[in-house]
Scaffold this motif. Structure first.
Motif, PDB file in Angstrom:
ATOM      1  N   UNK A  31     -53.504  98.326 -21.975  1.00 17.88           N
ATOM      2  CA  UNK A  31     -54.485  99.251 -21.409  1.00 17.88           C
ATOM      3  C   UNK A  31     -54.000 100.697 -21.538  1.00 17.88           C
ATOM      4  N   UNK A  32     -54.859 101.540 -22.094  1.00 15.86           N
ATOM      5  CA  UNK A  32     -54.496 102.949 -22.261  1.00 15.86           C
ATOM      6  C   UNK A  32     -55.168 103.773 -21.163  1.00 15.86           C
ATOM      7  N   UNK A  33     -54.341 104.346 -20.314  1.00 15.25           N
ATOM      8  CA  UNK A  33     -54.902 105.135 -19.212  1.00 15.25           C
ATOM      9  C   UNK A  33     -54.938 106.619 -19.562  1.00 15.25           C
ATOM     10  N   UNK A  34     -55.975 107.280 -19.071  1.00 14.43           N
ATOM     11  CA  UNK A  34     -56.041 108.731 -19.222  1.00 14.43           C
ATOM     12  C   UNK A  34     -56.432 109.323 -17.875  1.00 14.43           C
ATOM     13  N   UNK A  35     -56.137 110.586 -17.717  1.00 12.05           N
ATOM     14  CA  UNK A  35     -56.549 111.280 -16.492  1.00 12.05           C
ATOM     15  C   UNK A  35     -57.872 111.978 -16.735  1.00 12.05           C
ATOM     16  N   UNK A  36     -58.849 111.647 -15.902  1.00 11.36           N
ATOM     17  CA  UNK A  36     -60.141 112.312 -16.023  1.00 11.36           C
ATOM     18  C   UNK A  36     -60.233 113.346 -14.913  1.00 11.36           C
ATOM     19  N   UNK A  37     -60.418 114.596 -15.304  1.00  8.71           N
ATOM     20  CA  UNK A  37     -60.469 115.672 -14.306  1.00  8.71           C
ATOM     21  C   UNK A  37     -61.915 115.867 -13.847  1.00  8.71           C
ATOM     22  N   UNK A  38     -62.234 115.293 -12.714  1.00  9.70           N
ATOM     23  CA  UNK A  38     -63.609 115.369 -12.216  1.00  9.70           C
ATOM     24  C   UNK A  38     -63.924 116.739 -11.640  1.00  9.70           C
ATOM     25  N   UNK A  39     -62.925 117.364 -11.027  1.00  2.70           N
ATOM     26  CA  UNK A  39     -63.102 118.727 -10.487  1.00  2.70           C
ATOM     27  C   UNK A  39     -61.860 119.543 -10.786  1.00  2.70           C
ATOM     28  N   UNK A  40     -62.105 120.810 -11.158  1.00  2.00           N
ATOM     29  CA  UNK A  40     -60.955 121.649 -11.505  1.00  2.00           C
ATOM     30  C   UNK A  40     -61.016 122.960 -10.715  1.00  2.00           C
ATOM     31  N   UNK A  41     -60.054 123.154  -9.853  1.00  2.00           N
ATOM     32  CA  UNK A  41     -59.886 124.433  -9.137  1.00  2.00           C
ATOM     33  C   UNK A  41     -61.152 125.009  -8.526  1.00  2.00           C
ATOM     34  N   UNK A  42     -61.798 124.246  -7.707  1.00  2.00           N
ATOM     35  CA  UNK A  42     -63.020 124.736  -7.050  1.00  2.00           C
ATOM     36  C   UNK A  42     -62.634 125.504  -5.785  1.00  2.00           C
ATOM     37  N   UNK A  43     -63.180 126.702  -5.645  1.00  2.00           N
ATOM     38  CA  UNK A  43     -62.970 127.490  -4.419  1.00  2.00           C
ATOM     39  C   UNK A  43     -64.314 128.035  -3.961  1.00  2.00           C
ATOM     40  N   UNK A  44     -64.603 127.823  -2.695  1.00  2.00           N
ATOM     41  CA  UNK A  44     -65.886 128.297  -2.174  1.00  2.00           C
ATOM     42  C   UNK A  44     -65.783 128.438  -0.654  1.00  2.00           C
ATOM     43  N   UNK A  45     -66.481 129.418  -0.124  1.00  2.00           N
ATOM     44  CA  UNK A  45     -66.529 129.574   1.336  1.00  2.00           C
ATOM     45  C   UNK A  45     -67.993 129.545   1.760  1.00  2.00           C
ATOM     46  N   UNK A  46     -68.266 128.805   2.812  1.00  2.00           N
ATOM     47  CA  UNK A  46     -69.653 128.652   3.251  1.00  2.00           C
ATOM     48  C   UNK A  46     -69.744 128.952   4.743  1.00  2.00           C
ATOM     49  N   UNK A  47     -70.722 129.757   5.115  1.00  2.00           N
ATOM     50  CA  UNK A  47     -70.909 130.101   6.535  1.00  2.00           C
ATOM     51  C   UNK A  47     -71.753 129.063   7.237  1.00  2.00           C
TER      52      UNK A  47
END
Lengths: 329, 266
Positions: A31-47
């Motif tokens: 089995x060949x495994x790979x890393x899947x990057x679903x989210x990359x460096x998300x930054x957010x601020x919500x009031x």
């Protein structure tokens, strides 16, 4: 700040296999495994009290972000703080103020009426009788499902079921509501009812809403602010209208001349502005500033039978945006 | 603590109400489940009848003792089914399909929720009948069975159920690591078969294992011993220790498993 997300990254370990039986055998033994990057460096601020839409194509990372926010997934990197809580510790005080509705998953018991699942949630959230009755009556009337309360969930239509899911999720009056594809597969009337309901609930209880949807109309009608994800990266965070203007700054003017108008003057405008005339109706699709200039020139000479400014169809605008977002941002 | 117990008791009653309401939706299914249990118990009784047509006893279990052992086995099965059966069985599917999501977001102990939320209400009828049969059988078996035996049996029986739950649940939790472990149900079923035979038919290291690391003898055999033979407080305390260890292990496996949970995509 009610929600603060900093440098959030989520990767999944996945294995890849080629198609067919040979691929299946090869993958079974090696089995060949790979890393899947679903989210990359998300930054957010919500009031508190904001309604924020998350836009993106399939696989962009919308649902992953929602699941990280409620604490279902643990981030590979980064941090999420909501109302002072770290979601993946899943503290009961935090969970009592959160609700999630997933268009493709249900919490209602399939074979019994929704009202019985509501009662179960009453015990789960320890809601007092008076508050429970008050909230239930309010939600049932707003979503117009009173006559369906005692019908088994399996006998309800998709739209009715979704409304019941929303009621079940909001009985405890959460201050943060995450809606993942809430209008998926619903008819236009049900979609519109749910949009109307979200706006009402937000204004009455100052609840924060995070919404993902494939229907741009959902986002347009419910959310002022949007976060756009593309292949797991955050490519836009701002007002939805500004995004639309950035993608397609043009609007359409439809100007209907009164009967018997002498249109000779129009010829002098030809060349300066792009427009078409058909059956005494002038139609122009231009950036807003040029459109205003054209309109003022028209109004100097003509009094219209009717006229209107139209936004271009948002769905089309977004479609062309997602084909090559880098061209617009 | 009292408030918490009260809260979870109320919650369990709500689960029971909803389960009963659901089960009564389908009359024939409800009645059919009772019949299936009867057939299953009948086949196990038949198996031991065949054995006793050749021998007079199995170790220190006489024919009558084995019948009481069998009643205890059935009772263990039905009580387990009543509380946990429908739940441990569904862990694999819930993890594979991501249905665990909504359950994990409730402000309730998630382990309690996943273990108790569906009650197999029809098992209540089987359990009541079996309890009545057990009392009758022990009354006929020997007049030396006293209240002390019944008290020891009661606690031993409860611990046996908890051990059974821990074994099934931990096997079901392997799905967190293997992403799909539907074979877990069969594996658990095969392992649990060892609890359905009197411990005295085994010997040597395997018998010791059945009382310790693979505690299947503590599920039905030990409660039967507490009821039929001279109660052994040391054995009961050992069972308590193993129950505590098994429960702690189940909690650890569950918590470690949750860290591996990647929730199916929408």
């Amino acid at each position: 700040m009610y929600i603060k997300i900093s440098n959030l990254t989520k990767s999944f370990k996945m294995f890849k296999r080629s198609a067919g039986l040979k691929g299946a055998f090869k993958s079974f033994f090696n089995r060949q495994y790979t890393n899947f990057h679903a989210l990359k460096n998300i930054s957010i601020e919500i009031n508190k009290g904001e309604i924020v839409g998350i836009l993106g194509e399939n696989g962009a990372g919308k649902t992953t972000l929602i699941k990280l926010m409620v604490g279902l997934l643990h981030p590979t990197n980064g941090e999420v703080i909501i109302d002072g809580y770290n979601p993946w510790k899943r503290k009961h005080d935090y969970l009592k103020n959160v609700a999630i509705v997933m268009g493709q998953k249900n919490q209602l018991w399939w074979d019994i009426p929704a009202s019985e699942s509501f009662l179960l949630n009453k015990h789960i959230y320890q809601i007092e009788d008076s508050k429970y009755n008050e909230t239930l009556n309010e939600l049932v009337d707003l979503l117009d499902v009173r006559d369906k309360l005692d019908v088994q969930v399996r006998r309800l239509s998709l739209g009715e079921r979704m409304k019941m899911e929303i009621i079940a999720s909001l009985l405890h009056r959460p201050s943060l509501v995450l809606l993942d594809e809430p209008t998926l597969g619903l008819d236009v009337i049900s979609q519109s009812k749910i949009r109307e309901f979200v706006r009402y609930y937000n204004s009455k209880y100052n609840a924060t809403f995070i919404i993902t949807s494939h229907y741009t109309k959902d986002i347009q009608e419910m959310c002022q602010r949007v976060l756009v994800l593309n292949n797991g990266s955050q490519i836009y965070d701002g007002l939805f209208n500004d995004l639309i203007k950035a993608i397609n700054p043009e609007r359409r003017l439809v100007f209907e001349f009164s009967e018997g108008t002498d249109l000779k003057y129009i010829d002098s405008l030809d060349g300066k502005f792009e427009f078409q005339i058909h059956d005494s109706i002038l139609t122009a699709q231009l950036p807003e500033s040029q459109l205003r200039e054209l309109l003022s020139k028209l109004l100097e000479k003509f009094s219209p039978q009717s006229m209107s400014f139209e936004d271009l169809p948002v769905e089309e605008t977004m479609r062309s945006f997602f084909q090559s977002p880098e061209d617009y941002l | 603590m009292r408030l918490m117990v009260h809260r979870y008791l109320i919650l369990w009653l709500a689960f029971f109400r909803n389960s009963l309401s659901r089960d009564m939706e389908f009359k024939m299914n409800f009645i059919g489940n009772l019949f299936i249990d009867t057939i299953f118990y009948g086949s196990l009784y038949f198996f031991f009848s065949v054995i006793f047509s050749y021998v007079d006893s199995l170790g220190d279990f006489s024919r009558d003792a084995v019948i009481i052992f069998l009643i205890i086995t059935y009772l263990t099965d039905t009580v387990f089914l009543f509380f946990f059966g429908s739940n441990t069985f569904q862990v694999n599917r819930m993890v594979v399909r991501g249905d665990l999501d909504l359950l994990l977001l409730k402000p309730v102990n998630a382990l309690f929720f996943i273990s108790f939320r569906y009650v197999s209400t029809y098992a209540l009828i089987s359990s009541s009948i079996l309890i009545a049969i057990l009392f009758r059988a022990t009354y006929l078996y020997s007049s030396s069975i006293g209240i002390y035996n019944y008290i020891m049996f009661f606690f031993s029986f409860l611990m046996g159920i908890l051990i059974l739950y821990c074994v099934e649940f931990m096997i079901a939790c392997l799905v967190f690591w293997y992403k799909n472990f539907s074979v877990g149900g069969w594996l658990a079923s095969e392992l649990i078969k060892y609890s359905r035979r009197p411990d005295s038919i085994y010997s040597g290291i395997f018998r010791k294992a059945l009382f310790t690391i693979f505690p299947m003898a503590l599920v039905s055999s030990l409660p039967a011993r507490m009821l039929l033979f001279k109660p052994d407080i040391i054995l009961l305390l050992s069972q308590l220790l193993i129950t505590v260890v098994a429960l702690s292990l189940a909690i650890v496996v569950w918590n470690k498993g949750l860290l591996k949970y990647d929730s199916a995509s929408s």
